[in-house]
Design a protein around this motif. Structure first.
Motif, mmCIF file in Angstrom:
data_model
loop_
_atom_site.group_PDB
_atom_site.id
_atom_site.type_symbol
_atom_site.label_atom_id
_atom_site.label_comp_id
_atom_site.label_asym_id
_atom_site.label_seq_id
_atom_site.Cartn_x
_atom_site.Cartn_y
_atom_site.Cartn_z
ATOM 1 N N MET A 1 88.316 76.278 139.179
ATOM 2 C CA MET A 1 87.226 76.812 139.991
ATOM 3 C C MET A 1 85.955 76.922 139.158
ATOM 4 N N ILE A 2 84.821 76.585 139.784
ATOM 5 C CA ILE A 2 83.550 76.641 139.075
ATOM 6 C C ILE A 2 83.239 78.061 138.611
ATOM 7 N N SER A 3 83.716 79.055 139.362
ATOM 8 C CA SER A 3 83.390 80.442 139.029
ATOM 9 C C SER A 3 83.963 80.884 137.693
ATOM 10 N N ASP A 4 85.001 80.188 137.180
ATOM 11 C CA ASP A 4 85.582 80.610 135.905
ATOM 12 C C ASP A 4 85.066 79.794 134.722
ATOM 13 N N ILE A 5 84.044 78.967 134.940
ATOM 14 C CA ILE A 5 83.437 78.203 133.851
ATOM 15 C C ILE A 5 82.455 79.108 133.109
ATOM 16 N N PRO A 6 82.517 79.162 131.774
ATOM 17 C CA PRO A 6 81.569 80.003 131.035
ATOM 18 C C PRO A 6 80.130 79.604 131.350
ATOM 19 N N PRO A 7 79.243 80.568 131.568
ATOM 20 C CA PRO A 7 77.851 80.225 131.888
ATOM 21 C C PRO A 7 77.162 79.567 130.696
ATOM 22 N N ARG A 8 76.510 78.447 130.958
ATOM 23 C CA ARG A 8 75.763 77.740 129.927
ATOM 24 C C ARG A 8 74.511 77.121 130.541
ATOM 25 N N VAL A 9 73.449 77.082 129.751
ATOM 26 C CA VAL A 9 72.224 76.380 130.115
ATOM 27 C C VAL A 9 71.755 75.610 128.885
ATOM 28 N N ASP A 10 70.873 74.656 129.103
ATOM 29 C CA ASP A 10 70.215 73.962 127.998
ATOM 30 C C ASP A 10 68.804 74.515 127.848
ATOM 31 N N ILE A 11 68.457 74.915 126.633
ATOM 32 C CA ILE A 11 67.082 75.309 126.343
ATOM 33 C C ILE A 11 66.491 74.235 125.432
ATOM 34 N N SER A 12 65.389 73.657 125.884
ATOM 35 C CA SER A 12 64.779 72.517 125.201
ATOM 36 C C SER A 12 63.434 72.927 124.620
ATOM 37 N N PHE A 13 63.258 72.683 123.323
ATOM 38 C CA PHE A 13 62.009 72.981 122.627
ATOM 39 C C PHE A 13 61.287 71.671 122.311
ATOM 40 N N ARG A 14 59.984 71.631 122.560
ATOM 41 C CA ARG A 14 59.198 70.520 122.024
ATOM 42 C C ARG A 14 59.322 70.526 120.502
ATOM 43 N N LEU A 15 59.238 69.355 119.896
ATOM 44 C CA LEU A 15 59.425 69.260 118.455
ATOM 45 C C LEU A 15 58.378 68.322 117.875
ATOM 46 N N ALA A 16 57.511 68.866 117.025
ATOM 47 C CA ALA A 16 56.522 68.045 116.333
ATOM 48 C C ALA A 16 57.173 67.506 115.066
ATOM 49 N N ALA A 17 57.738 66.314 115.185
ATOM 50 C CA ALA A 17 58.457 65.701 114.068
ATOM 51 C C ALA A 17 58.348 64.195 114.190
ATOM 52 N N LYS A 18 58.247 63.538 113.062
ATOM 53 C CA LYS A 18 58.205 62.081 113.064
ATOM 54 C C LYS A 18 59.568 61.491 112.733
ATOM 55 N N LEU A 19 60.196 62.013 111.680
ATOM 56 C CA LEU A 19 61.446 61.435 111.206
ATOM 57 C C LEU A 19 62.471 62.526 110.927
ATOM 58 N N ALA A 20 63.739 62.137 111.006
ATOM 59 C CA ALA A 20 64.861 62.980 110.600
ATOM 60 C C ALA A 20 65.966 62.036 110.143
ATOM 61 N N PRO A 21 66.911 62.517 109.356
ATOM 62 C CA PRO A 21 68.046 61.655 109.031
ATOM 63 C C PRO A 21 68.776 61.243 110.307
ATOM 64 N N LEU A 22 69.247 60.008 110.356
ATOM 65 C CA LEU A 22 70.021 59.573 111.517
ATOM 66 C C LEU A 22 71.278 60.431 111.650
ATOM 67 N N ASP A 23 71.941 60.699 110.541
ATOM 68 C CA ASP A 23 73.084 61.614 110.499
ATOM 69 C C ASP A 23 72.529 63.001 110.156
ATOM 70 N N HIS A 24 72.106 63.742 111.180
ATOM 71 C CA HIS A 24 71.369 64.983 110.934
ATOM 72 C C HIS A 24 72.090 66.233 111.428
#
Length: 209
Positions: A1-24
């Motif tokens: 049942m959907i009612s027993d699924i733990p509540p979760r949301v996605d919070i998305s932040f803008r990110l001022a970044a050019k590069l990061a390691p591919l394996d980050h």
């Protein structure tokens, strides 16, 4: 049942970044811990892999508009909001965290994750069998497929996993997998599933071949 699924949301932040390691995954988690405190036992948190375009030099050209995305228990949103305006050091690459938006989880018949790791399962066939056992234990009917083998570097320890797609999911199953994740190291970007459109799913299979 959907009612027993733990509540979760996605919070998305803008990110001022050019590069990061591919394996980050480990580097990003470490950067978050430096700003938010110890998150090793934070079962309420999963960290999406950073979006962007892989480069041949082992770096990722970061898509800052899609930015940093965290999957959290809604009650923990105040814990992560202080990230806005802060600087992250992601494996020696600087990134400034911007404003945030919150999104509910969306159901889809096909989900994908860039990397799923299950301890002790390093080959595709036994890995898929272990993954199916996890789905069965969750009460989720779906067909998993394994894509490209990938490696996560965790403090110089190499962790092997695979890209995964799940097909034929019900609404309940899709939301349950996204809320609970599969495998381990979800705070390092593993086992974090998102809906895949038909085009994305096809591209993922082509990329994994």
């Amino acid at each position: 049942m959907i009612s027993d699924i733990p509540p979760r949301v996605d919070i998305s932040f803008r990110l001022a970044a050019k590069l990061a390691p591919l394996d980050h995954g480990y580097a990003l988690f470490s950067a978050l811990c430096r700003l938010l405190g110890d998150l090793h036992g934070a079962e309420w948190l999963a960290v999406h892999p950073l979006p962007g375009t892989p480069r041949p030099d082992g770096l990722l050209a970061v898509d800052g508009r899609r930015g940093l995305r965290l999957r959290v228990d809604p009650a923990q949103i105040p814990r992560v909001l202080p990230l806005a305006g802060k600087w992250l050091d992601i494996g020696g690459h600087a990134a400034r965290v911007g404003v945030s938006s919150v999104f509910p989880l969306a159901s889809a018949s096909t989900l994908r994750a860039r990397l799923v790791t299950i301890k002790g399962f390093l080959e595709p066939e036994p890995f898929l069998e272990a993954l199916q056992r996890q789905l069965d234990a969750m009460g989720v009917a779906g067909r998993p497929t394994a894509g490209r083998r990938r490696v996560l570097d965790v403090a110089n320890d190499k962790v092997v996993g695979f890209g995964v797609e799940l097909h034929g999911l019900t609404e309940d199953g899709a939301l349950r997998v996204q809320a609970l994740g599969l495998g381990g190291r979800r705070r390092m970007g593993c086992g974090v599933f998102v809906p895949a459109t038909v085009d994305e799913a096809s591209a993922g299979r082509e990329h994994a071949s």
